[in-house]
Enzyme design. Sequence first.
Site, PDB file in Angstrom:
ATOM      1  N   ASN A   1       9.061 -41.716 100.910  1.00  0.00           N
ATOM      2  CA  ASN A   1       8.986 -43.051 101.512  1.00  0.00           C
ATOM      3  C   ASN A   1      10.183 -43.224 102.452  1.00  0.00           C
ATOM      4  O   ASN A   1      11.302 -43.456 102.005  1.00  0.00           O
ATOM      5  CB  ASN A   1       9.019 -44.104 100.391  1.00  0.00           C
ATOM      6  CG  ASN A   1       9.016 -45.519 100.935  1.00  0.00           C
ATOM      7  OD1 ASN A   1       8.767 -45.747 102.125  1.00  0.00           O
ATOM      8  ND2 ASN A   1       9.286 -46.485 100.062  1.00  0.00           N
TER       9      ASN A   1
ATOM     10  N   HIS B   1       5.007 -51.939  96.823  1.00  0.00           N
ATOM     11  CA  HIS B   1       6.390 -51.479  96.630  1.00  0.00           C
ATOM     12  C   HIS B   1       7.264 -52.683  96.287  1.00  0.00           C
ATOM     13  O   HIS B   1       7.047 -53.786  96.794  1.00  0.00           O
ATOM     14  CB  HIS B   1       6.886 -50.792  97.909  1.00  0.00           C
ATOM     15  CG  HIS B   1       8.184 -50.079  97.723  1.00  0.00           C
ATOM     16  ND1 HIS B   1       9.392 -50.732  97.743  1.00  0.00           N
ATOM     17  CD2 HIS B   1       8.458 -48.776  97.467  1.00  0.00           C
ATOM     18  CE1 HIS B   1      10.358 -49.860  97.511  1.00  0.00           C
ATOM     19  NE2 HIS B   1       9.822 -48.663  97.353  1.00  0.00           N
TER      20      HIS B   1
ATOM     21  N   GLU C   1       8.012 -47.332  89.223  1.00  0.00           N
ATOM     22  CA  GLU C   1       9.342 -47.463  89.807  1.00  0.00           C
ATOM     23  C   GLU C   1      10.071 -48.643  89.168  1.00  0.00           C
ATOM     24  O   GLU C   1       9.892 -49.788  89.613  1.00  0.00           O
ATOM     25  CB  GLU C   1       9.243 -47.709  91.321  1.00  0.00           C
ATOM     26  CG  GLU C   1       8.646 -46.576  92.107  1.00  0.00           C
ATOM     27  CD  GLU C   1       9.197 -46.528  93.531  1.00  0.00           C
ATOM     28  OE1 GLU C   1       9.625 -45.446  93.935  1.00  0.00           O
ATOM     29  OE2 GLU C   1       9.235 -47.562  94.217  1.00  0.00           O
TER      30      GLU C   1
ATOM     31  N   GLY D   1      17.008 -47.302  94.663  1.00  0.00           N
ATOM     32  CA  GLY D   1      18.202 -47.474  95.494  1.00  0.00           C
ATOM     33  C   GLY D   1      19.477 -47.558  94.669  1.00  0.00           C
ATOM     34  O   GLY D   1      20.488 -48.083  95.135  1.00  0.00           O
TER      35      GLY D   1
ATOM     36  N   GLY E   1      12.746 -42.138  97.851  1.00  0.00           N
ATOM     37  CA  GLY E   1      13.234 -42.926  98.984  1.00  0.00           C
ATOM     38  C   GLY E   1      14.282 -42.162  99.772  1.00  0.00           C
ATOM     39  O   GLY E   1      13.971 -41.303 100.597  1.00  0.00           O
TER      40      GLY E   1
END
Length: 255
Positions: free
Chosen positions: A12, A99, A169, A175, A236
């Site tokens: 992503n 997401h 997720e 992150g 990510g």
Amino acid sequence: MAVKKTKFVVGNWKMSPVSPLEAKKIAISIKKCASVLSKVTTVFAPPSIYLPLISRLCAKGEVKLSSQNVSIFKDGAHTGEVNAEMLKNSGVSFCIVGHSERRALGETDAQVSEKVNLLLENGIRPVICVGEGEHDHQGVYLEFLQNEIKNSLKGVTKKNASDIIIAYEPIWAVGAKEPMQNSDIHETTLFIKKVLTDIFGQEMAFSIPILYGGSVNMRNAKDIVMMGQVDGLLVGRESLNPIGFNSMLKEINSI
Ligand code: PEP
């Protein structure tokens, strides 16, 4: 005889990189590595403006193409929107839906389910993101997950459920510095299979790929897949680093 591709690794790219030239460089480097791997299906999810460029680069299908979003509208006058049919006609075969960064902008489970159904009608595999904001030890997060999954899959029939992919997720791990612990990933994916079994029956539920996403990198990827017992990864930051991403692909291919 073609070897069955067994694991999915979806990169992503979010809102990066800033130029088509950089996007091309990343895609070419990863495509070169991915094209010789027989046990991994590699998927790029670039920003939509780069989809035609990356689609041309991956025309032979060595790497599959994903959108990061799709319109909730099937057709009509909707400025700025891109619908599922346009994605299909542009070589897109996967689409990330729900997401956490889009849910944070207000996307609801009901909207996610409408998008999922439009994608399925157009032969695009939705990668449906689910995950709790907080991980408690009393199991409250499991109830949240169960509701999120059931509501996001509303309208999906047993017949087309084989095309869906779930990306678990946990929001707090996206992150972040560290991923979720492997044993917790395993435990939660078992719970997700149970929820899918309630909806679609055991045989179908166990055939639906479940990916993990949240702070995956080239050092932890293989352990997450093996010990977390997932069918792949949604990645990510590391997906924009060809060295790290290629190393991850090779590690997963060696399982
Ligand atoms: C993501 O955005 O889906 C994600 C998992 O990000 P990161 O790998 O950077 O945590």
